[in-house]
Design an enzyme around this catalytic site. Structure first.
Site, mmCIF file in Angstrom:
data_model
loop_
_atom_site.group_PDB
_atom_site.id
_atom_site.type_symbol
_atom_site.label_atom_id
_atom_site.label_comp_id
_atom_site.label_asym_id
_atom_site.label_seq_id
_atom_site.Cartn_x
_atom_site.Cartn_y
_atom_site.Cartn_z
ATOM 1 N N ASN A 98 0.817 -1.207 0.000
ATOM 2 C CA ASN A 98 0.000 0.000 0.000
ATOM 3 C C ASN A 98 0.858 1.267 0.000
ATOM 4 O O ASN A 98 2.088 1.203 -0.056
ATOM 5 C CB ASN A 98 -0.954 -0.039 1.197
ATOM 6 C CG ASN A 98 -2.312 0.552 0.885
ATOM 7 O OD1 ASN A 98 -2.419 1.563 0.202
ATOM 8 N ND2 ASN A 98 -3.358 -0.085 1.385
ATOM 9 N N HIS A 128 22.878 2.419 11.220
ATOM 10 C CA HIS A 128 24.144 3.154 11.308
ATOM 11 C C HIS A 128 24.939 2.707 12.529
ATOM 12 O O HIS A 128 24.385 2.157 13.488
ATOM 13 C CB HIS A 128 23.871 4.657 11.404
ATOM 14 C CG HIS A 128 23.231 5.245 10.196
ATOM 15 N ND1 HIS A 128 23.923 5.501 9.037
ATOM 16 C CD2 HIS A 128 21.950 5.612 9.956
ATOM 17 C CE1 HIS A 128 23.106 6.016 8.137
ATOM 18 N NE2 HIS A 128 21.894 6.091 8.670
ATOM 19 N N GLY A 155 -0.870 -0.731 9.322
ATOM 20 C CA GLY A 155 -0.387 0.614 9.010
ATOM 21 C C GLY A 155 0.675 1.108 9.982
ATOM 22 O O GLY A 155 0.606 0.867 11.181
ATOM 23 N N THR A 178 11.190 -5.940 16.396
ATOM 24 C CA THR A 178 12.630 -5.993 16.647
ATOM 25 C C THR A 178 13.142 -7.418 16.814
ATOM 26 O O THR A 178 14.350 -7.613 16.937
ATOM 27 C CB THR A 178 12.977 -5.206 17.916
ATOM 28 O OG1 THR A 178 12.321 -5.815 19.041
ATOM 29 C CG2 THR A 178 12.540 -3.747 17.795
ATOM 30 N N ARG A 193 5.215 -7.661 20.554
ATOM 31 C CA ARG A 193 5.188 -8.911 21.317
ATOM 32 C C ARG A 193 3.966 -9.722 20.893
ATOM 33 O O ARG A 193 2.906 -9.157 20.619
ATOM 34 C CB ARG A 193 5.137 -8.638 22.821
ATOM 35 C CG ARG A 193 6.337 -7.848 23.339
ATOM 36 C CD ARG A 193 6.273 -7.673 24.843
ATOM 37 N NE ARG A 193 7.359 -6.830 25.321
ATOM 38 C CZ ARG A 193 8.597 -7.241 25.565
ATOM 39 N NH1 ARG A 193 8.897 -8.533 25.353
ATOM 40 N NH2 ARG A 193 9.533 -6.425 25.997
#
Length: 219
Positions: A98, A128, A155, A178, A193
């Site tokens: 989208n 970085h 979204g 993550t 989670r």
């Protein structure tokens, strides 16, 4: 000729070395001029793609094939799509991406079949250096992202490098992923989670209703 050899055929030995470090997850020089040149090539392609009309199906397909390492059938990408180099992205069939998706594909990004990506999602395979002097000098490291078949990213979801999201998983809007997410689960939050598995109880009877409707139409 392998894809890697083809993608780096026009690079010098130094540039090719930094590219190899980049895709292999090693610390590399993100500001290398030859990597910058690859970025510019990708920008020209995705900018042209974003300007195309929905009816320009063949032209859009040609641009996707030039931009990505591979792309399956029936893939639709809304504008304004942006990416880093493009050549480290693979997309399966029947994927829908989208509006305003950003993929920083310094590391490989693999998207499976029937993946749905909601507006303003970011897949960020690169990071970085934490040390300021190294960061200032262009030090980066990229890790792969794998999005399994049938995944739905809500979204504003962000997926970081080194993450694999299992088949059929759903990531709630606004989540930051993550760590790996198991198949057929719902994950939300920052960091995301798992809150529960997706089970038969989540079925609404929609498919059965369509089958019953179509059976009436055929009769």
């Amino acid at each position: 000729m392998t894809q890697m050899m083809a993608d780096t055929a026009d690079m010098t030995e130094i540039g090719r070395g930094e590219w190899m470090r980049m895709v292999n997850g090693e610390v590399y020089e993100d500001t290398n001029p030859e990597i910058e040149r690859k970025r510019a090539q990708a920008k020209r392609l995705f900018t042209e793609y974003n300007r195309t009309d929905y009816e320009e199906v063949q032209h859009r397909r040609e641009l996707m094939e030039k931009l990505f390492a591979s792309v399956g059938e029936d893939v639709f990408i809304e504008p304004n799509f942006r990416c880093e180099v493009g050549r480290n992205i693979t997309i399966g069939s029947h994927a829908y991406i989208n509006y305003d998706c950003v993929m920083l594909d310094n590391g490989p990004i693999a998207i499976g079949d029937y993946v749905w990506i909601a507006p303003m999602v970011g897949l960020f395979a690169v990071n970085h250096a934490l040390d300021f002097e190294e960061r200032k000098a262009g030090a980066c490291r990229a890790k792969p992202i794998v999005i399994g078949d049938g995944v739905w990213l809500g979204g504003h979801v962000t997926v970081l490098g080194g993450v694999a999201i299992g088949e059929g998983a759903v990531i709630g809007a606004g989540s930051v992923v993550t760590r790996d997410i198991p198949p057929h689960t719902i994950a939300v939050g920052n960091p995301a989670r798992v809150v529960r598995e997706i089970t038969e109880a989540d079925r609404t009877g929609y498919i059965e209703r369509l089958r019953a409707r179509d059976a009436v139409v055929k009769d």
